[in-house]
Design an enzyme around this catalytic site. Structure first.
Site, PDB file in Angstrom:
ATOM      1  N   TYR A  89     -15.068  19.969   6.828  1.00 42.37           N
ATOM      2  CA  TYR A  89     -15.369  21.401   6.723  1.00 42.37           C
ATOM      3  C   TYR A  89     -14.122  22.251   6.951  1.00 42.37           C
ATOM      4  CZ  TYR A  89     -20.310  19.957   7.365  1.00 42.37           C
ATOM      5  OH  TYR A  89     -21.543  19.362   7.271  1.00 42.37           O
ATOM      6  N   HIS A 118     -19.776  10.395   8.329  1.00 40.69           N
ATOM      7  CA  HIS A 118     -20.279  11.462   7.451  1.00 40.69           C
ATOM      8  C   HIS A 118     -21.020  10.919   6.221  1.00 40.69           C
ATOM      9  CE1 HIS A 118     -19.440  15.939   6.383  1.00 40.69           C
ATOM     10  NE2 HIS A 118     -20.628  15.568   5.974  1.00 40.69           N
TER      11      HIS A 118
END
Length: 268
Positions: free
Chosen positions: A41, A99
């Site tokens: 991110y 992730h």
């Protein structure tokens, strides 16, 4: 000491820089105590700055980040987590996730899960988990690490993608389900069924979805940049849907998947 993961968290996907800082600040001020970020991110520093500026004790905040696929090799994994902690300004985090599972097996799952467990053993994270794992991946992960080691599997869940097989399998393996994209980028909020339930309860469509997530036993991590939405999402805890509402939402499942990048696994 591990403290429990609050069922409603604040997600920071797509929030960057000052926007990420301001949104996390609004969320913490509103009363959120569960913040979710990830290496990819690019906002770990902004998230960490917001937490530190809030004046809220570190022990009162449940913080999650996720290791990106580029960092799965044994050489890169732990240094990448240490870099995340440096960006966040934290000595440790509450939850560290893989992730995405690797589609190409460039790094063996046994290797990157061993590194994940090592991060926990080194005290860099209190608990560990996974994200976007299919049932086959979860089965493999539990064979590698054992049962009751992984806290959660973070997967896409919303009324249009209820993912029942996968969520039931998570529970059978002793993992909590963290549902991301609870509004499917807003599509679910426009649904006439959701809107009718909202009207019936004098609630917002978002509150209906979040109440549904809670009553299904899911953790969820909506994000927003608007103070009014951030605050009203938190108020979803006051709403309880009845059996008629739940049955109507159950019928909305249509396999509508929002997060499906080219590196995604073959979904169940």
């Amino acid at each position: 000491m591990n403290h429990p993961m609050p069922h409603l968290g604040f997600g920071t996907f797509r929030l960057e820089g000052q926007t990420a800082f301001d949104s996390v600040t609004l969320a913490l001020n509103a009363g959120y105590r569960h913040i979710d970020t990830a290496q990819i991110y690019g906002n770990e520093q902004a998230v960490g700055d917001a937490i530190q500026s809030s004046g809220i004790a570190r022990e009162d905040i449940f913080l999650t980040t996720k290791v990106w696929t580029d960092n799965f090799s044994r050489e890169l994994f732990i240094p990448s987590v240490q870099e995340s902690l440096r960006q966040l300004g934290m000595a440790d985090i509450d939850l560290l996730l893989i992730h995405w599972p690797l589609k190409n097996q460039e790094v063996d799952m046994a290797d990157y899960l061993a590194s994940l467990k090592q991060a926990q053993d080194l005290g860099l994270t209190r608990q560990i988990g996974i994200s976007n794992f299919t049932m086959a991946h979860m089965e493999q992960a539990v064979q590698i690490l054992g049962k009751d080691v992984l806290l959660t599997n973070q997967i896409e869940v919303h009324p249009y993608l209820q993912n029942r097989q996968v969520t039931e399998y998570c529970r059978a393996l002793g993992m909590r389900v963290t549902g991301y994209m609870p509004f499917a980028y807003g599509a679910v909020l426009q649904d006439p069924v959701i809107q009718a339930i909202a009207e019936k309860h004098q609630a917002t469509a978002a509150q209906v979805v979040l109440a549904w997530m809670r009553q299904q036993g899911f953790v969820t991590i909506p994000s927003s940049t608007k103070q009014a939405n951030i605050e009203s999402n938190l108020d979803a805890d006051r709403l309880t849907l009845d059996e008629t509402d739940l049955a109507a939402i159950a019928a909305l499942d249509r396999g509508h998947r929002v997060a499906n990048p080219d590196f995604a696994p073959a979904w169940d």
